[in-house]
Write a protein that holds these residues in place. Structure first.
Motif: not given
Length: 475
Positions: A130-136
């Motif tokens: 799994v992988s995930q990202q937050q760009d904000a």
């Protein structure tokens, strides 16, 4: 005081990536609960000579056979809803096609032949990726020197691939017209690749500087290990007309050899964690040729089968003993924190070791066969697969991903011919929990939580569907 603060920061930093399916005993489709798979029973199997799980059953057949069993199509989906924050699901979906078992029975000698069973198994215990990202733009920096929202980027990825292969040899003997005894030796090879990493970074709105300083926290932990062990099994069988009883005693896994490699990297830069002074920390290591030890407790299995006019009703249960907290991989107390203060390496082993503990588990299975035609039999079975993970503390890392119980159902048919049996069917599995701990939370990264967010619990679901086929040839 510095050592206390440093140790506290290290514990918090590394424990943020602790991640707790692979903590189950009856996941394999050829175990005693899998009534559909040929020979994988404790008490009796009318349709196949492949009787390898309870070796005492070999004394009841005089057939020489060869068999192959495999999942020609399998889908496994594990979804952790909001696993890395709101709307940031951690979803692993794996499609595979893997042969699972080669087995058979051969005879030695002519006048009074002795029959030996063998099996080679190959199990994909877990294939999780799994992988995930937050760009904000978020309010990450809570000190007065950075007003407003900051540019924030966070990433998380995790891989946990575990495989097991076994080689079994067994034989059985009649003690009387009703009683039989059997013995089995099982060599097991287990390999695991465990890799988890996160980065969390924010640009500080510093009006006193011509550039925007970077506040960041990143951590990574990777283990590749291999273990070889041996289990011994003793089986008993009792036959009384339509009634069949079976007993199987399995020893704990005997350690033969194990080696592993550890890689860890942790860095904190310009994070005001405790007071106005920024924290800057670097801790990394790579250790090879580490000794590993993987344990499986002793177990006792019971089975009962009853013959009726159109088929057979079958029930089985297996009780696994508990296993106290132990180290699968123990790192050496080598240089870890940089620069070395002389005391900072005291907690290296506790922070980097891989450990587990197992609670006692009792699994049950029920199955029924029904003769649809003289040479066509239908099968249906249901089994539990309860989770054994039982570690309570947060030091070090867990080898497992799942924290939920699984339930399996198998439906299929057996086509019988003079020289072979062909069995095909479907496997359905389901597991769920509402209290899965997030590894990271991108909703509210703050300096006070080392830019890792406030960890909570979320739902997690596992769904398995497979098309299984087995071919048994009478030699």
């Amino acid at each position: 005081m510095i050592r206390v603060i440093l140790t506290g920061i290290l514990v918090l930093c590394i424990s943020q990536i602790l991640f707790a399916q692979d903590a189950n005993y009856w996941s394999a489709s050829y175990g005693p609960g899998a009534f559909f798979t040929p020979g994988a029973v404790i008490a009796n199997n009318q349709d196949s000579g492949v009787l390898f799980y309870n070796p005492a059953l070999q004394a009841l057949t005089k057939k020489k056979t060869a068999s192959i069993t495999g999942n020609i199509y399998q889908l496994e989906s594990i979804k952790v809803k909001n696993g890395a924050g709101t709307g940031k699901d951690l979803h692993s979906r794996i499609i595979s096609s893997v042969p699972q078992m080669l087995s058979g029975i051969v005879s030695v000698g002519r006048r009074k032949p002795v029959y030996f069973g063998y099996a080679l198994t190959n199990i994909s215990v877990l294939n999780y990726n799994v992988s995930q990202q937050q760009d904000a733009k978020l309010d990450v920096i809570d000190r007065g020197g950075s007003p407003g929202l900051e540019y924030y980027v966070g990433q998380y990825n995790f891989q946990n691939h575990t495989r097991e292969a076994s080689a079994l040899i067994s034989t059985g003997f009649r003690l009387s017209n009703r009683w039989a005894i059997g013995f089995m030796a099982e060599g097991q090879s287990r390999s695991q690749h465990y890799s988890e990493a996160f980065t969390s970074r924010a640009l500080v709105n510093d009006s006193t500087s011509s550039t925007q300083p970077l506040a960041s926290n990143e951590g990574a932990y990777q283990v590749d290990d291999h273990h070889i062990g041996l289990r011994l099994k003793l089986g008993l069988s009792y036959e009384a007309g339509k009634h069949h009883l079976g007993l199987l005693l399995s020893s704990p896994l005997i350690h033969l050899r194990g080696r592993g490699t550890l890689l860890s990297n942790n860095a904190i830069a310009n994070v005001h964690f405790i007071d106005d002074e920024p924290v800057n920390l670097l801790a990394n290591t790579r250790q090879t040729n580490l000794k590993t030890n993987y344990k499986v407790p002793a177990s006792i299995a019971l089975g009962y089968a009853y013959d009726y006019d159109k088929g057979q009703v079958y029930a089985a249960a297996e009780y696994f003993m508990k296993e106290k907290d132990y180290n699968i991989l123990t790192p050496r107390p080598e240089f870890f924190v940089r620069p070395d203060t002389g005391n900072s390496n005291l907690s290296t082993v506790a922070l980097l070791e891989m450990r587990e503990a197992r609670k006692a588990i009792f699994n049950i299975s029920v199955g029924v066969s029904y003769r649809l035609k003289p040479l066509l039999t239908g099968y249906c079975s249901f089994r539990t697969d309860f989770n054994y993970a039982d570690r309570k503390d947060t030091d070090g890392f867990l080898p497992n991903t799942s924290t939920w119980d699984n339930y399996y159902c198998q439906l299929g048919v057996n086509v019988k011919r003079s020289k072979y049996n062909l069995r095909a069917g479907v496997l359905l599995g389901y597991g769920h929990t509402n209290s899965y701990q997030q590894p990271i939370n991108f909703d509210d990264p703050k300096e006070s939580n080392l830019l890792s967010g406030t960890i909570g619990t979320v739902p997690a679901t596992r769904i398995t569907a497979a098309l299984v086929i087995a071919f048994i040839h009478n030699l």
